[in-house]
Design a protein around this motif. Structure first.
Motif, mmCIF file in Angstrom:
data_model
loop_
_atom_site.group_PDB
_atom_site.id
_atom_site.type_symbol
_atom_site.label_atom_id
_atom_site.label_comp_id
_atom_site.label_asym_id
_atom_site.label_seq_id
_atom_site.Cartn_x
_atom_site.Cartn_y
_atom_site.Cartn_z
ATOM 1 N N GLY A 1 48.028 -23.415 -17.306
ATOM 2 C CA GLY A 1 48.495 -22.045 -17.229
ATOM 3 C C GLY A 1 48.419 -21.492 -15.818
ATOM 4 N N ALA A 2 47.926 -20.261 -15.708
ATOM 5 C CA ALA A 2 47.836 -19.598 -14.405
ATOM 6 C C ALA A 2 46.556 -19.961 -13.652
ATOM 7 C CB ALA A 2 47.912 -18.086 -14.592
ATOM 8 N N ARG A 3 45.723 -20.795 -14.250
ATOM 9 C CA ARG A 3 44.452 -21.150 -13.622
ATOM 10 C C ARG A 3 44.666 -22.042 -12.398
ATOM 11 N NH1 ARG A 3 41.304 -23.240 -18.908
ATOM 12 N NH2 ARG A 3 43.387 -24.106 -19.302
ATOM 13 N N ARG A 4 43.789 -21.880 -11.419
ATOM 14 C CA ARG A 4 43.843 -22.737 -10.234
ATOM 15 C C ARG A 4 43.320 -24.119 -10.597
ATOM 16 N NH1 ARG A 4 40.844 -24.258 -5.505
ATOM 17 N NH2 ARG A 4 38.896 -23.388 -6.331
ATOM 18 N N VAL A 5 44.053 -25.138 -10.212
ATOM 19 C CA VAL A 5 43.613 -26.521 -10.446
ATOM 20 C C VAL A 5 42.890 -26.995 -9.188
ATOM 21 C CG1 VAL A 5 44.340 -28.863 -10.991
ATOM 22 C CG2 VAL A 5 45.535 -26.923 -12.036
ATOM 23 N N THR A 6 41.612 -27.293 -9.317
ATOM 24 C CA THR A 6 40.809 -27.662 -8.153
ATOM 25 C C THR A 6 41.020 -29.112 -7.738
ATOM 26 O OG1 THR A 6 38.901 -28.272 -9.536
ATOM 27 C CG2 THR A 6 39.046 -25.969 -8.771
ATOM 28 N N ALA A 7 41.291 -29.989 -8.704
ATOM 29 C CA ALA A 7 41.501 -31.408 -8.391
ATOM 30 C C ALA A 7 42.094 -32.110 -9.594
ATOM 31 C CB ALA A 7 40.189 -32.082 -7.993
ATOM 32 N N ILE A 8 42.788 -33.213 -9.302
ATOM 33 C CA ILE A 8 43.275 -34.137 -10.331
ATOM 34 C C ILE A 8 42.469 -35.413 -10.144
ATOM 35 C CG2 ILE A 8 45.251 -35.432 -11.207
ATOM 36 C CD1 ILE A 8 46.982 -33.191 -9.747
ATOM 37 N N VAL A 9 41.531 -35.647 -11.039
ATOM 38 C CA VAL A 9 40.612 -36.778 -10.910
ATOM 39 C C VAL A 9 41.090 -37.924 -11.795
ATOM 40 C CG1 VAL A 9 38.240 -37.565 -11.155
ATOM 41 C CG2 VAL A 9 38.702 -35.225 -10.411
ATOM 42 N N ASP B 1 52.944 -48.871 -26.322
ATOM 43 C CA ASP B 1 52.983 -47.428 -26.536
ATOM 44 C C ASP B 1 51.555 -46.915 -26.680
ATOM 45 O OD1 ASP B 1 55.797 -47.273 -26.553
ATOM 46 O OD2 ASP B 1 55.860 -47.806 -28.683
ATOM 47 N N VAL B 2 51.250 -45.811 -25.999
ATOM 48 C CA VAL B 2 49.891 -45.274 -26.039
ATOM 49 C C VAL B 2 49.904 -43.752 -26.096
ATOM 50 C CG1 VAL B 2 48.698 -47.186 -24.877
ATOM 51 C CG2 VAL B 2 49.791 -45.400 -23.504
ATOM 52 N N ASP B 3 48.862 -43.199 -26.709
ATOM 53 C CA ASP B 3 48.567 -41.774 -26.645
ATOM 54 C C ASP B 3 47.338 -41.609 -25.758
ATOM 55 O OD1 ASP B 3 50.602 -41.131 -28.469
ATOM 56 O OD2 ASP B 3 49.258 -41.443 -30.176
ATOM 57 N N ASN B 4 47.381 -40.677 -24.843
ATOM 58 C CA ASN B 4 46.283 -40.468 -23.900
ATOM 59 C C ASN B 4 45.667 -39.088 -24.049
ATOM 60 O OD1 ASN B 4 47.830 -42.724 -22.604
ATOM 61 N ND2 ASN B 4 46.312 -42.437 -20.976
ATOM 62 N N ASN B 5 44.363 -39.025 -23.844
ATOM 63 C CA ASN B 5 43.661 -37.754 -23.754
ATOM 64 C C ASN B 5 43.581 -37.334 -22.286
ATOM 65 O OD1 ASN B 5 43.063 -37.797 -26.535
ATOM 66 N ND2 ASN B 5 41.190 -38.967 -26.173
ATOM 67 N N VAL B 6 44.132 -36.188 -21.989
ATOM 68 C CA VAL B 6 43.978 -35.560 -20.679
ATOM 69 C C VAL B 6 42.980 -34.419 -20.862
ATOM 70 C CG1 VAL B 6 45.129 -34.310 -18.817
ATOM 71 C CG2 VAL B 6 46.352 -36.116 -20.066
ATOM 72 N N TRP B 7 41.979 -34.337 -19.989
ATOM 73 C CA TRP B 7 40.929 -33.330 -20.147
ATOM 74 C C TRP B 7 40.982 -32.299 -19.031
ATOM 75 C CZ3 TRP B 7 38.532 -33.242 -24.661
ATOM 76 C CH2 TRP B 7 38.512 -34.425 -25.422
ATOM 77 N N LEU B 8 40.834 -31.032 -19.417
ATOM 78 C CA LEU B 8 40.729 -29.935 -18.466
ATOM 79 C C LEU B 8 39.315 -29.379 -18.561
ATOM 80 C CD1 LEU B 8 43.820 -30.262 -18.911
ATOM 81 C CD2 LEU B 8 44.010 -27.789 -18.596
ATOM 82 N N ILE B 9 38.592 -29.400 -17.454
ATOM 83 C CA ILE B 9 37.225 -28.894 -17.397
ATOM 84 C C ILE B 9 37.233 -27.617 -16.571
ATOM 85 C CG2 ILE B 9 34.852 -29.385 -16.711
ATOM 86 C CD1 ILE B 9 35.629 -32.382 -16.677
ATOM 87 N N GLY B 10 36.779 -26.506 -17.148
ATOM 88 C CA GLY B 10 36.745 -25.287 -16.364
ATOM 89 C C GLY B 10 36.624 -24.048 -17.223
ATOM 90 N N ASP B 11 37.061 -22.915 -16.660
ATOM 91 C CA ASP B 11 36.983 -21.635 -17.356
ATOM 92 C C ASP B 11 38.348 -20.967 -17.355
ATOM 93 O OD1 ASP B 11 37.260 -20.757 -14.742
ATOM 94 O OD2 ASP B 11 35.254 -19.883 -14.597
ATOM 95 N N ASP B 12 38.373 -19.646 -17.405
ATOM 96 C CA ASP B 12 39.648 -18.938 -17.451
ATOM 97 C C ASP B 12 40.293 -18.779 -16.078
ATOM 98 O OD1 ASP B 12 39.372 -18.656 -20.180
ATOM 99 O OD2 ASP B 12 38.506 -16.641 -20.047
#
Length: 208
Positions: A57-65, A26-37
């Motif tokens: 949210g409504a923000r455009r996701v540029t990539a899933i790295v 069992d693990v807890d993971n940190n997912v990070w979002l880098i960007g602005d509004d």
């Protein structure tokens, strides 16, 4: 492109399991979002695509790295790509690990050492840091004075080795030669657990 709102790093905590070499934890993971509004880049798609999509949210996701190919870091990648329309990026040395989790869905593009990814008017630099896995990568964001290390470097030192696709001397070399050369105050955002800094981790990495 002019940034909308402050450029920042946001953490989403997700929970699930990690399986490798016949064992499951069992693990807890940190997912990070880098960007602005307006737009964000997502670092790792762990466990819960719906929660990660909601955080964007409504923000455009540029990539899933994907920082590496362990199942707890890529398990939600395919679903998240469907929800966001964003491409999945992974270093080719981790394709074998990827294919175990997603046999019918390949990543959309390869990560490469030195590659620059654009988001919210800033650049994210890819640093290949093999050792935890052969394709492990760290993301350096000079604008934020931060690195996103996945499972390569943690509070307390190097990430785990000793399992398939990993090597202790390799991870120590990667950290020593590629990460500890960054400014001491660089914040280390990890794949699990708490943040640290490059300076705080220098004593925990053996010299060559």
């Amino acid at each position: 492109m002019t940034a909308t709102g402050p450029v920042r790093a946001e953490r989403v905590l997700t929970s699930g399991t990690f399986s490798l070499d016949g064992e499951t934890f069992d693990v807890d993971n940190n997912v990070w979002l880098i960007g602005d509004d307006a737009e964000v880049l997502i670092v790792d798609a762990a466990h819960d695509a719906t929660a990660i999509r909601a955080a964007a949210g409504a923000r455009r996701v540029t990539a899933i790295v994907c920082t590496h190919g362990h199942d707890d870091h890529i398990g939600a990648a395919a679903e998240l790509a469907e929800l966001t329309g964003a491409p999945i990026l992974l270093h080719p040395a981790d394709r074998e690990l990827w294919s175990v989790v997603h046999p019918d869905r390949k990543p959309d593009a390869d990560l490469a050492d030195g590659q620059l990814l654009d988001v919210a008017g800033i650049q994210v630099r890819v640093i290949h840091t093999p050792g935890h896995t052969w394709g492990s990568c760290t993301l350096h964001v000079p604008f934020l004075e931060a690195v996103f290390t996945g499972d390569t470097l943690f509070h307390g030192g190097p990430g785990a080795t000793g399992r398939s696709y990993s090597d202790k001397p390799a991870i120590e070399h990667s950290i020593r030669e590629r990460l500890l050369v960054l400014p001491a105050g660089t914040v280390v955002h990890t794949g699990h657990g708490q943040d640290t800094t490059i300076g705080a981790e220098r004593p925990h990495v053996p010299h060559a």
